[in-house]
Design an enzyme around this catalytic site. Structure first.
Site, PDB file in Angstrom:
ATOM      1  N   GLU A 121       3.105   0.830   5.464  1.00 17.69           N
ATOM      2  CA  GLU A 121       3.186   1.741   6.156  1.00 17.69           C
ATOM      3  C   GLU A 121       3.426   3.128   4.105  1.00 17.69           C
ATOM      4  O   GLU A 121       3.319   2.153   3.445  1.00 17.69           O
ATOM      5  CB  GLU A 121       4.191   2.901   6.589  1.00 17.69           C
ATOM      6  N   ARG A 141      15.094  -1.661   4.166  1.00 19.53           N
ATOM      7  CA  ARG A 141      13.842  -1.990   5.145  1.00 19.53           C
ATOM      8  C   ARG A 141      12.998  -1.119   5.353  1.00 19.53           C
ATOM      9  O   ARG A 141      12.592  -0.809   6.425  1.00 19.53           O
ATOM     10  CB  ARG A 141      15.305  -2.423   6.133  1.00 19.53           C
ATOM     11  N   CYS A 155      -0.853  -2.101   0.150  1.00 19.30           N
ATOM     12  CA  CYS A 155      -0.932  -4.083  -0.083  1.00 19.30           C
ATOM     13  C   CYS A 155       0.341  -4.054  -1.737  1.00 19.30           C
ATOM     14  O   CYS A 155       0.312  -5.218  -1.859  1.00 19.30           O
ATOM     15  CB  CYS A 155      -2.377  -4.044  -0.622  1.00 19.30           C
ATOM     16  N   HIS A 175      -7.345  -3.201  -3.257  1.00 23.60           N
ATOM     17  CA  HIS A 175      -6.578  -3.660  -2.598  1.00 23.60           C
ATOM     18  C   HIS A 175      -6.015  -5.053  -3.252  1.00 23.60           C
ATOM     19  O   HIS A 175      -7.056  -5.339  -3.619  1.00 23.60           O
ATOM     20  CB  HIS A 175      -7.699  -3.825  -1.607  1.00 23.60           C
ATOM     21  N   ASP A 214      -3.512 -12.165   2.515  1.00 22.05           N
ATOM     22  CA  ASP A 214      -2.620 -11.439   2.952  1.00 22.05           C
ATOM     23  C   ASP A 214      -1.889 -10.843   3.710  1.00 22.05           C
ATOM     24  O   ASP A 214      -2.374 -10.593   4.897  1.00 22.05           O
ATOM     25  CB  ASP A 214      -4.215 -10.659   2.898  1.00 22.05           C
TER      26      ASP A 214
END
Length: 298
Positions: free
Chosen positions: A64, A89, A94, A134, A149
């Site tokens: 998210e 939490r 990435c 990324h 990944d």
């Protein structure tokens, strides 16, 4: 096509939300991380252990990007990431997901390092170069290199991929992947709906920390970053991939069935809680209401 009159239901028999542990200090980090992803013990630094960690991580910690969407900014310092993804939490994208994963792998005794690459997802083959935004992880096991990944959203590889099998199809419980060598690195692609689609191009050399800082700034701050404009969440379990793009919820099951539903603002909040295991924060409501009115092409 389904709509949010049907409440979203998680596909998992068990909700992997153990009691939260403090992530303060290196001594408690590993125990807190393993509890966060629902593993009761530390896996051995083997391929089986790596696969177990990767599957547990992507099922328990959602992808998210609310901090980029709401303008809060994203701190990828090690303790900030642990405090957010473990202590609060939350999920992340990435640079957060894979830096946390890499930290855990190193603590468990894996030979691992970070790589950086250019996202090519949903772009035509002749599209110009994209920024290096990324992060992934390379793990060496018995002399063999593997790609791990946990931070590529709804197309994240659900298990380690061999980096020394050039062009070979590598089936997983979801899509089939392949990794093709190219000058200075690798191209990672997935077979989706019978078509090979490039996910990203990776550089072979391990990236210095400054490259992640620059990539994270672009991803979280630059006006051209789609994370600044779209509500995005994803979570992958053994039985299904769940993806939320603005108001469109897509569920792609491992058996090939796919369903979509379009959600109201309240439906988006319900999906965030029930499917993506997130507790919506007050500061998200405006972004959620905008997402509920979005018109999504494709």
């Amino acid at each position: 096509m389904l709509h949010d009159s049907q409440p979203p239901v998680s596909d998992d028999a068990d909700d992997p939300r153990p009691a939260s542990d403090s992530a303060d200090g290196p001594a408690s980090f590993l125990a807190s991380y393993l509890a966060r992803i629902g593993l009761g013990g530390a896996p051995a630094p083997t391929l089986e252990g790596l696969a177990a960690l990767q599957a547990a991580h992507i099922a328990a910690i959602p992808f998210e990007s609310f901090d980029a969407l709401t303008g809060e900014g994203v701190d990828i310092g090690a303790e900030a990431v642990a405090a957010k993804l473990i202590g609060r939490r939350r999920g992340g994208y990435c640079f957060e997901q894979n830096s946390l994963f890499l930290r855990a792998l190193l603590a468990l005794g894996f030979d691992a390092e970070g790589l950086i690459g250019r996202v090519r997802w949903m772009l035509p083959g002749d599209a110009p170069a994209t920024p290096r935004t990324h992060m992934t992880v390379r793990v060496r096991l018995g002399g063999r290199p593997w790609l791990a990944d946990v931070g590529f959203g709804s197309a994240v590889p659900p298990q380690p991929l061999a980096l020394d099998r050039p062009g070979a199809a590598q089936p997983t419980r979801h899509e089939t992947y392949r990794i093709t060598p190219q000058p200075g690195g690798y191209r990672v692609a997935a077979e989706i709906a019978g078509e090979w689609r490039t996910l990203y191009d990776l550089e072979e050399a391990a990236a210095p920390a400054i490259d992640y800082e620059v990539g994270n700034w672009y991803t979280s701050q630059h006006p051209d970053s789609h994370f600044r404009h779209q509500l995005i969440a994803a979570r992958t379990t053994a039985v299904a991939r769940h993806g939320l793009r603005d108001n469109r919820l897509t569920i792609r099951r491992a058996d090939g069935r796919t369903e979509q539903r379009y959600l109201s603002a309240d439906g988006i909040e319900a999906a965030l809680r029930d499917i993506f295991l997130l507790t919506p924060e007050p500061g998200w409501r405006r972004a959620i209401e905008r997402a509920a009115t979005a018109e999504i092409a494709g």
